[in-house]
Design a protein around this motif. Structure first.
Motif, PDB file in Angstrom:
ATOM      1  N   LEU A   1       0.882  -1.090   0.025  1.00 13.86           N
ATOM      2  CA  LEU A   1      -0.142   0.034   0.076  1.00 13.86           C
ATOM      3  C   LEU A   1       0.663   1.007   0.016  1.00 13.86           C
ATOM      4  O   LEU A   1       1.980   1.501   0.786  1.00 13.86           O
ATOM      5  N   THR A   2       0.635   2.183  -0.764  1.00 14.39           N
ATOM      6  CA  THR A   2       1.272   3.548  -1.048  1.00 14.39           C
ATOM      7  C   THR A   2       0.323   4.540  -0.512  1.00 14.39           C
ATOM      8  O   THR A   2      -1.036   4.640  -0.083  1.00 14.39           O
ATOM      9  N   GLY A   3       0.780   5.882  -0.694  1.00 20.31           N
ATOM     10  CA  GLY A   3       0.185   7.106  -0.288  1.00 20.31           C
ATOM     11  C   GLY A   3       0.093   7.405   1.361  1.00 20.31           C
ATOM     12  O   GLY A   3       0.894   6.647   1.890  1.00 20.31           O
ATOM     13  N   HIS A   4      -0.671   8.345   1.591  1.00 18.87           N
ATOM     14  CA  HIS A   4      -0.821   8.783   2.971  1.00 18.87           C
ATOM     15  C   HIS A   4      -1.833   7.943   3.648  1.00 18.87           C
ATOM     16  O   HIS A   4      -2.758   7.513   3.147  1.00 18.87           O
ATOM     17  N   ILE A   5      -1.654   7.874   5.032  1.00 21.40           N
ATOM     18  CA  ILE A   5      -2.697   7.425   5.775  1.00 21.40           C
ATOM     19  C   ILE A   5      -4.160   8.135   5.866  1.00 21.40           C
ATOM     20  O   ILE A   5      -3.738   9.308   6.410  1.00 21.40           O
ATOM     21  N   THR A   6      -5.141   7.922   5.369  1.00 18.95           N
ATOM     22  CA  THR A   6      -6.184   8.912   5.147  1.00 18.95           C
ATOM     23  C   THR A   6      -6.659   9.494   6.670  1.00 18.95           C
ATOM     24  O   THR A   6      -6.968   8.765   7.620  1.00 18.95           O
TER      25      THR A   6
ATOM     26  N   LYS B   1       4.219   0.399   2.114  1.00 22.06           N
ATOM     27  CA  LYS B   1       5.108   1.714   1.359  1.00 22.06           C
ATOM     28  C   LYS B   1       4.384   2.981   1.657  1.00 22.06           C
ATOM     29  O   LYS B   1       4.389   3.999   0.960  1.00 22.06           O
ATOM     30  N   LEU B   2       3.526   3.033   2.827  1.00 20.25           N
ATOM     31  CA  LEU B   2       2.893   4.362   2.968  1.00 20.25           C
ATOM     32  C   LEU B   2       3.836   5.444   3.411  1.00 20.25           C
ATOM     33  O   LEU B   2       4.903   5.093   3.990  1.00 20.25           O
ATOM     34  N   SER B   3       3.319   6.613   3.021  1.00 20.33           N
ATOM     35  CA  SER B   3       4.236   8.058   3.323  1.00 20.33           C
ATOM     36  C   SER B   3       3.495   9.030   3.839  1.00 20.33           C
ATOM     37  O   SER B   3       2.393   8.891   3.940  1.00 20.33           O
ATOM     38  N   GLY B   4       4.326  10.252   4.098  1.00 17.32           N
ATOM     39  CA  GLY B   4       3.601  11.191   4.684  1.00 17.32           C
ATOM     40  C   GLY B   4       3.365  11.180   6.081  1.00 17.32           C
ATOM     41  O   GLY B   4       3.782  10.465   6.783  1.00 17.32           O
TER      42      GLY B   4
ATOM     43  N   ASN C   1       7.205   4.327   4.942  1.00 19.47           N
ATOM     44  CA  ASN C   1       7.994   5.510   4.972  1.00 19.47           C
ATOM     45  C   ASN C   1       7.316   6.979   5.304  1.00 19.47           C
ATOM     46  O   ASN C   1       7.321   7.774   5.004  1.00 19.47           O
ATOM     47  N   LEU C   2       6.662   6.770   6.703  1.00 25.81           N
ATOM     48  CA  LEU C   2       5.947   7.552   7.037  1.00 25.81           C
ATOM     49  C   LEU C   2       7.195   8.590   7.856  1.00 25.81           C
ATOM     50  O   LEU C   2       8.205   8.364   8.361  1.00 25.81           O
TER      51      LEU C   2
ATOM     52  N   ASN D   1      10.713   3.660  10.064  1.00 27.48           N
ATOM     53  CA  ASN D   1       9.903   4.849   9.200  1.00 27.48           C
ATOM     54  C   ASN D   1      10.957   6.107   9.247  1.00 27.48           C
ATOM     55  O   ASN D   1      12.053   5.778   9.343  1.00 27.48           O
ATOM     56  N   GLN D   2      10.518   7.077   8.872  1.00 27.48           N
ATOM     57  CA  GLN D   2      11.245   8.374   8.654  1.00 27.48           C
ATOM     58  C   GLN D   2      10.859   9.421   9.533  1.00 27.48           C
ATOM     59  O   GLN D   2      10.822  10.753   9.245  1.00 27.48           O
ATOM     60  N   LEU D   3      10.284   8.978  10.811  1.00 26.70           N
ATOM     61  CA  LEU D   3       9.737   9.943  11.811  1.00 26.70           C
ATOM     62  C   LEU D   3      10.765  10.943  12.116  1.00 26.70           C
ATOM     63  O   LEU D   3      11.916  10.434  12.422  1.00 26.70           O
ATOM     64  N   SER D   4      10.204  12.113  12.667  1.00 29.06           N
ATOM     65  CA  SER D   4      11.402  13.117  13.158  1.00 29.06           C
ATOM     66  C   SER D   4      10.835  13.679  14.427  1.00 29.06           C
ATOM     67  O   SER D   4       9.519  13.719  14.484  1.00 29.06           O
TER      68      SER D   4
END
Length: 187
Positions: free
Chosen positions: A100-105, A123-126, A147-148, A170-173
């Motif tokens: 799955l891709t895109g943002h978590i709605t 492969k979720l992002s955003g 890839n959040l 993930n890529q959380l910061s």
């Protein structure tokens, strides 16, 4: 153990009184037919551990009685449909180990009865939407191996029933929000 293979026929949508449909751990392939949205009596749908591909049908938003939706361990792609937020009776939403891709709605926050939301190994992002804090019944939140990005939302601290939180890989910061201190201590 079954070894059911082939595709899910669209005619499945004509079984109007079907309440529980479990056909997990098989070799089903192809996409989930949109006609699945005609099964309005369905309370449980489990297609996990197959080799299904394509996107999650938007028509799932019609399944108002659905309490369990397990689509994990497939090859599903595309985004999580915003209409998932209409399934307010969902208790378990397991979408992990797909593509799955895109943002978590943000509509995910409408799932106020959900006790578990798993979308790890995709492969979720955003960003993680702040609306996730509206899921007050949530006990398990697993979003690892995506890839959040961005900060951990402070609203996760509103999930006072939370017992499991997996956000690694993930890529959380940013800092860990102090609001996480609002979570209940295990009994």
């Amino acid at each position: 153990m079954n070894q059911i293979s082939g595709t899910i026929p669209p005619q499945i949508g004509s079984i109007k009184k079907l309440e529980v449909f479990h056909i997990f751990v098989n070799q089903l392939n192809g996409s989930i037919p949109g006609e699945i949205g005609h099964l309005r009596c369905l309370t449980e749908l489990d297609f996990s551990t197959n080799i299904l591909n394509g996107s999650i049908p938007v028509s799932l938003e019609n399944l108002n009685n659905l309490s369990y939706l397990h689509l994990y361990e497939n090859q599903l792609s595309g985004s999580i449909p915003a209409g998932i937020g209409k399934l307010v009776n969902l208790v378990e939403l397991h979408l992990d180990t797909n593509q799955l891709t895109g943002h978590i709605t943000p509509e995910i926050g409408n799932l106020i009865n959900a006790k578990s939301f798993f979308a790890s190994s995709n492969k979720l992002s955003g960003p993680i939407p702040a609306e996730i804090g509206k899921m007050k019944s949530l006990k398990e939140l697993s979003l690892f191996e995506n890839n959040l990005s961005g900060p951990i939302p402070k609203t996760i601290g509103d999930l006072t029933e939370l017992k499991l939180l997996h956000l690694h890989a993930n890529q959380l910061s940013g800092p860990i929000p102090s609001e996480l201190g609002n979570l209940k201590k295990p009994e």
